[in-house]
Design an enzyme around this catalytic site. Structure first.
Site, PDB file in Angstrom:
ATOM      1  N   LYS A 148       1.008  15.651  -0.834  1.00  0.00           N
ATOM      2  CA  LYS A 148       2.453  15.355  -0.768  1.00  0.00           C
ATOM      3  C   LYS A 148       2.900  14.367  -2.137  1.00  0.00           C
ATOM      4  O   LYS A 148       3.809  15.052  -2.704  1.00  0.00           O
ATOM      5  CB  LYS A 148       3.073  14.237   0.201  1.00  0.00           C
ATOM      6  CG  LYS A 148       2.671  14.737   1.800  1.00  0.00           C
ATOM      7  CD  LYS A 148       3.331  13.697   2.664  1.00  0.00           C
ATOM      8  CE  LYS A 148       2.707  12.342   2.633  1.00  0.00           C
ATOM      9  NZ  LYS A 148       1.151  12.386   3.274  1.00  0.00           N
ATOM     10  N   ARG A 194       8.380   9.025   8.911  1.00  0.00           N
ATOM     11  CA  ARG A 194       6.878   8.989   9.550  1.00  0.00           C
ATOM     12  C   ARG A 194       6.746   8.825  11.093  1.00  0.00           C
ATOM     13  O   ARG A 194       5.764   9.043  11.463  1.00  0.00           O
ATOM     14  CB  ARG A 194       5.857   8.158   9.015  1.00  0.00           C
ATOM     15  CG  ARG A 194       4.946   8.547   8.212  1.00  0.00           C
ATOM     16  CD  ARG A 194       4.344   7.654   7.328  1.00  0.00           C
ATOM     17  NE  ARG A 194       2.943   7.695   6.728  1.00  0.00           N
ATOM     18  CZ  ARG A 194       2.508   7.566   5.609  1.00  0.00           C
ATOM     19  NH1 ARG A 194       3.291   7.658   4.635  1.00  0.00           N
ATOM     20  NH2 ARG A 194       1.347   7.339   5.211  1.00  0.00           N
ATOM     21  N   ARG A 231     -11.009  10.719  -3.472  1.00  0.00           N
ATOM     22  CA  ARG A 231      -9.644  10.540  -4.486  1.00  0.00           C
ATOM     23  C   ARG A 231      -9.814   9.098  -5.254  1.00  0.00           C
ATOM     24  O   ARG A 231     -10.232   8.047  -4.555  1.00  0.00           O
ATOM     25  CB  ARG A 231      -8.468  10.412  -3.313  1.00  0.00           C
ATOM     26  CG  ARG A 231      -7.130  10.173  -4.276  1.00  0.00           C
ATOM     27  CD  ARG A 231      -5.805  10.696  -3.583  1.00  0.00           C
ATOM     28  NE  ARG A 231      -5.471   9.935  -2.353  1.00  0.00           N
ATOM     29  CZ  ARG A 231      -4.437  10.185  -1.806  1.00  0.00           C
ATOM     30  NH1 ARG A 231      -3.995  11.460  -2.235  1.00  0.00           N
ATOM     31  NH2 ARG A 231      -4.035   9.378  -0.653  1.00  0.00           N
TER      32      ARG A 231
HETATM   33  P1  AMP Z   1       0.541   6.499   1.870  1.00  0.00           P
HETATM   34  O1  AMP Z   1       0.367   6.302   0.554  1.00  0.00           O
HETATM   35  O2  AMP Z   1       1.902   7.260   2.323  1.00  0.00           O
HETATM   36  O3  AMP Z   1      -0.329   7.213   2.809  1.00  0.00           O
HETATM   37  O4  AMP Z   1       1.153   5.177   2.667  1.00  0.00           O
HETATM   38  C1  AMP Z   1       0.060   4.087   2.804  1.00  0.00           C
HETATM   39  C2  AMP Z   1       0.354   3.447   4.105  1.00  0.00           C
HETATM   40  O5  AMP Z   1       1.743   2.621   3.807  1.00  0.00           O
HETATM   41  C3  AMP Z   1       0.399   4.011   5.513  1.00  0.00           C
HETATM   42  O6  AMP Z   1      -0.930   4.185   6.072  1.00  0.00           O
HETATM   43  C4  AMP Z   1       1.355   2.841   6.228  1.00  0.00           C
HETATM   44  O7  AMP Z   1       0.523   1.976   6.726  1.00  0.00           O
HETATM   45  C5  AMP Z   1       2.216   2.419   5.179  1.00  0.00           C
HETATM   46  N1  AMP Z   1       3.482   3.534   5.304  1.00  0.00           N
HETATM   47  C6  AMP Z   1       3.935   4.301   4.134  1.00  0.00           C
HETATM   48  N2  AMP Z   1       5.140   4.888   4.498  1.00  0.00           N
HETATM   49  C7  AMP Z   1       5.378   4.547   5.769  1.00  0.00           C
HETATM   50  C8  AMP Z   1       6.396   4.907   6.836  1.00  0.00           C
HETATM   51  N3  AMP Z   1       7.542   5.789   6.502  1.00  0.00           N
HETATM   52  N4  AMP Z   1       6.435   4.247   7.888  1.00  0.00           N
HETATM   53  C9  AMP Z   1       5.426   3.220   8.331  1.00  0.00           C
HETATM   54  N5  AMP Z   1       4.586   2.929   7.537  1.00  0.00           N
HETATM   55  C10 AMP Z   1       4.396   3.523   6.260  1.00  0.00           C
END
Ligand code: AMP
Length: 215
Positions: free
Chosen positions: A13, A88, A127
């Site tokens: 993404k 999410r 990564r």
């Molecule tokens: P990501 O980099 O998008 O994988 O996000 C890293 C972490 O941030 C996730 O594992 C969640 O703990 C938190 N997070 C990011 N976006 C959301 C969201 N929309 N809702 C809830 N937690 C989020």
């Protein structure tokens, strides 16, 4: 363009969003990046979010909606946005729908990136991310290494493995995705907004999106 990018952690993404921003000045809005910078700054939001993130769990919906409610009203969103990692959960998607209606914003569509689990696991463990918060370039030690090992090509800062990219946290994040985020595919299909893409190369994904946009 106004798009939501759905997909498991490691589906690409962030990489696709960065490529799309170069097309028309739309901004990438990554809730993960916003939360990580709040954790680094030690802000109230960061303190509340940190435990959930390290465990690979989702941060509570109310915190996320607070962030996004403000972020979508900022001026730069007027040229378009790519939502990366948000929504999410079904409640986040429902609240986003109400918020967008209130702001008179229409989404173009919702992209679902389908990537096989073995590829995702391999990508996440290999990564590396630039540690400079202003840069955050993404590398892969196998498929896209930096020119000098451990050093970002773009800004010269060290590249690091994120805290939530240990094997244990990754397994938990994938379970969380399957339980709480995968149902969004049906949600957006029912809204008539879904574009399913089965592709592992980010260039192929960008081409499919451009084709659907007619650009
Ligand atoms: P990501 O980099 O998008 O994988 O996000 C890293 C972490 O941030 C996730 O594992 C969640 O703990 C938190 N997070 C990011 N976006 C959301 C969201 N929309 N809702 C809830 N937690 C989020």
């Amino acid at each position: 363009m106004r798009l939501i990018l759905l997909g498991a952690p490691g589906a690409g993404k962030g990489t696709v969003a960065k490529l799309l921003t170069q097309l028309d000045g739309s901004v990438q809005i990554s809730t993960g990046d916003i939360l990580r910078s709040a954790v680094r700054e030690g802000s109230d939001l960061g303190k509340k979010a940190q435990g959930y993130m390290t465990r690979g769990e989702l941060v509570p919906d109310a915190l996320i909606m607070g962030i996004m409610g403000e972020r979508l009203m900022e001026n730069d969103c007027k040229s378009g946005f790519l939502l990366d990692g948000f929504p999410r959960t079904i409640p986040q998607a429902e609240e986003l729908k109400i918020l967008l209606e209130k702001l008179h914003i229409t989404l173009d569509f919702v992209v679902n990136l389908n990537v096989p689990k073995n590829i995702i696991l391999d990508r996440l463990t290999t990564r590396r991310t630039c540690s400079n918060p202003e840069c955050q370039a993404i590398y892969n030690i196998k498929s896209m290494p930096s020119k000098v090992e451990g050093i970002c090509d773009k800004c010269g800062s060290p590249t690091i493995q994120r805290d939530d990219e240990t094997e244990e946290a990754i397994t938990k994040r994938l379970d969380t995705f399957n339980e709480q985020t995968a149902p969004l595919v049906d949600f957006y299909n029912n809204e008539g907004l879904l574009l399913d893409i089965n592709a592992t190369s980010s260039d192929a994904v960008v081409s499919a999106i451009r084709e659907r946009l007619g650009s």
